[in-house]
Design an enzyme around this catalytic site. Sequence first.
Site, PDB file in Angstrom:
ATOM      1  N   GLU A  27      40.924 -47.350  29.901  1.00 59.22           N
ATOM      2  CA  GLU A  27      42.328 -46.849  30.316  1.00 59.22           C
ATOM      3  C   GLU A  27      42.441 -45.502  30.166  1.00 59.22           C
ATOM      4  OE1 GLU A  27      42.801 -51.189  29.668  1.00 59.22           O
ATOM      5  OE2 GLU A  27      42.013 -49.711  28.428  1.00 59.22           O
ATOM      6  N   HIS A  84      50.329 -58.619  25.029  1.00 64.17           N
ATOM      7  CA  HIS A  84      50.215 -58.523  26.327  1.00 64.17           C
ATOM      8  C   HIS A  84      51.656 -59.100  26.996  1.00 64.17           C
ATOM      9  CE1 HIS A  84      46.074 -59.405  25.734  1.00 64.17           C
ATOM     10  NE2 HIS A  84      45.902 -59.110  26.865  1.00 64.17           N
TER      11      HIS A  84
END
Length: 849
Positions: A584, A653
């Site tokens: 990321e 998540h």
Amino acid sequence: MPVFRDADHLYRVFGALFERLRAERDLTQKLTQNPLVVRFVFTEPAAEITVDLRCQPLAFYLGPCALKPEVEMTQSADVAHRFWLGQVNVPQAIATRQVIARGSVPKALALLPAIRPVFDLYPVVLREIGEAALLPMEKKTKRAPRSSPFARLLRGRTPAVVPAPEAPAPRIPLLEESGSEPSAPRAPLPPREERALKIEMLRRMRLIRAFEKRMAEEFAAGRLPAEALHLSIGQEACAVGACFALQAEDYMTTTHRGHGHMLARGADPNAMAAELLGKAGGLCQGLGGTMHVTDASLGALGANGIVGASSLIATGAALSARLRRSRQIALAFMGDGATAQGMFHEALNFAAVFDLPVIFFVENNQYAEFTPLRGHTRLKRLAERALGHGLPGVAIDGNDVWEVYQTVQRAAERARNGDGPTLIEALTYRWSGHTEGETARYRPDEEIAEWKQRDPIVRWEARLQETGLLTPQECAALREEARRRVDEALAFAHASPEPQAGLLLESVFAPEPASLYRPQPASPAARTVSVSTALWEALAEEMGRDERVYILGEDVRAGGYFAVTAGLVDEFGPQRVIDTPISEYAIVGSSVGAAMTGMRPVAEIEFSDFITCAMDPLVNQAAKLRFMSGGQYRLPLVVRTPGGGGIGMAAQHSQSLEAWLMHVPGLILIAPGTAYDAKGLLKAAIRSNNPVVFFENKLLYAESGLIPEGEYLVPIGVADVKRRGEDVTLVAVGATVPRALEAARHLEGEGISVEVVDVRTLAPCDWDTILRSAHKTRRVITLEDGVLSGGFGAECAARLQRALWGRLKAPVQRLAGWDVPIPYNRTLENAIVPNTERIVEAIRSLMRR
């Protein structure tokens, strides 16, 4: 009492529905375009129906069937009845376990747009077979009583006075035209003839030394508006040797110790000095200061106070050069301490995987702040870091300007020829401490004295004299020339005016095309698509419209985790749909560098929870680089990310983090709640000249809605009143919009008129629309999936209660998630996020006040 008496009753009703559906050729053709076998398993009463969409017309089987289904949906018969009436939100029903889905669920959800027309057919069938009693009774609308005749007179009026915000908000300058593109960098080149080149190297090193010594004096005298000054005295050969090896159009990133790099690249000493004094005549108009001196016209992409960030931005600039098919390269300066940062390793790996034209130049000055090299690595040579990433690493004498120059030249040529990145470790030493004036004693005096004997300027002077290129008198003249030049620079800086306060609000955002922020006449909605399809169309249309747009992220060629980008690689190729490492930092960090150099990246972060793994490039780079540079850069990048719970993926998540980033000036934050807005807002985001974080709720991907044929945009920063009402305002964010509308429809039969305001853009937020609605209804509930504390609702409540003090009938109510992580258990997960029932009850409660 159940809707159906028994299984035979259920089969009679649904058998008639599917038989009628078989006769509707247009409907069955649309359904059978997605060929699969679906089995519906019912409870209360127990029954099964299997539908075969592989044939035309479709086939269906009542009761047990030997066909093997690709999808199986288990639900109560009552839920199935409400589904065919169009009263069930399928993604939400799956999330709340009203429907238990197994098999190829995405394929089944893709059928929803084709199924929706059947909702109108079901009541017709019920009436035809004499089962009209199963239809819900139509309730007569009963209006809630008004509070007083005076209240009726006030409804709909605009507030006479809107209080000013506690702090001024940055402005987004709007242009009627799109505006000119930033010009390509063009740094002044050193002489090509060798004698003149070598003399210019000495002249530039002398200028850097004189400049920094004088700045140390200014700092000691208290004339710099800073408590920290990072000097590079002793490292001048690294700056000059590396920068002189670059071409005019190449890019450079540097660090908090970047004065020497900027002067070596050709920055104006006057503007440099003024910047360090925080003056309007500075390179960054006084907004960047000592750690952020930069000049975009030289290809400098910001001096950076974040250790290691230079490597990511340079990697993005190199990717940009590759995509634009230019011969440019990027060089990233960094200290030895940066090589312990995760972002450094992500940058090296990313650059190596894609063979990018970038040079990582490590000035190993022996100390990471106060910590010696042996205290932060077991390596003897930092160049060995390259081995772990499959790229060449070379260690050189960083105090020999000619060796630095030739080494960088070779690495640059290698990069230009498509052979990829190089890591260079230049062994050098800073004479000063980490910051000027520090009192910490962590270096032996003998060590400092020994390195001063290796002074790169004295060594280069001696070599030029030995080879007959300069006399001692000429060397002395260069020293005096540097002193005079710095005197001139300081005089200019002290005479330069202070920056004006208006600069603060004008430098946060780049100018935008006005069309992105103004409502446009709505085209008639022509077709029903899912939110996922709407997003796909937006990406495809913008990639087709602008070759600078590209997509990058994990598995985006296959569609990503939620299949939004599936198929785009077939149309636009692997150069513009880029599968990245699980990285990321590199995904967003490289997007920053690419955006600064002319591209328009659309980065996908697989789950919004993982934005936490990219906070530095998002918060410290994308949001701040334009401001710190005094408005020199544009950062047209989009970070798409799915958030929210409802699919049983637990605490890491499932978060809704929109409110986190509201606290970061410089970011545009968008959270659509419908297919129409998802497409129009994503297209506008991609055309924006500023960094946009685009939140896509997972449960919305399968939601369907009407969109127009052809081109349209939804304006940024404009809220939308999705439903008009008189009694209470629901201010909804993202995926809560469908729930808000469902609650409003439910309460209409009770005589409660609910106005639903879809925020759409959280920053910049359309507070005026929210305020007007709140002034009309005098009751407000905010609605979001994120946790209650510090959420959007808190900001909204604070603003409304300040603006409408004494006008509201009750305090602003907030509906949000509990202040706990998202649990795995579905019952618990459903309990903590506001659902339709909680919304309805909250409105009823508010109406009683």
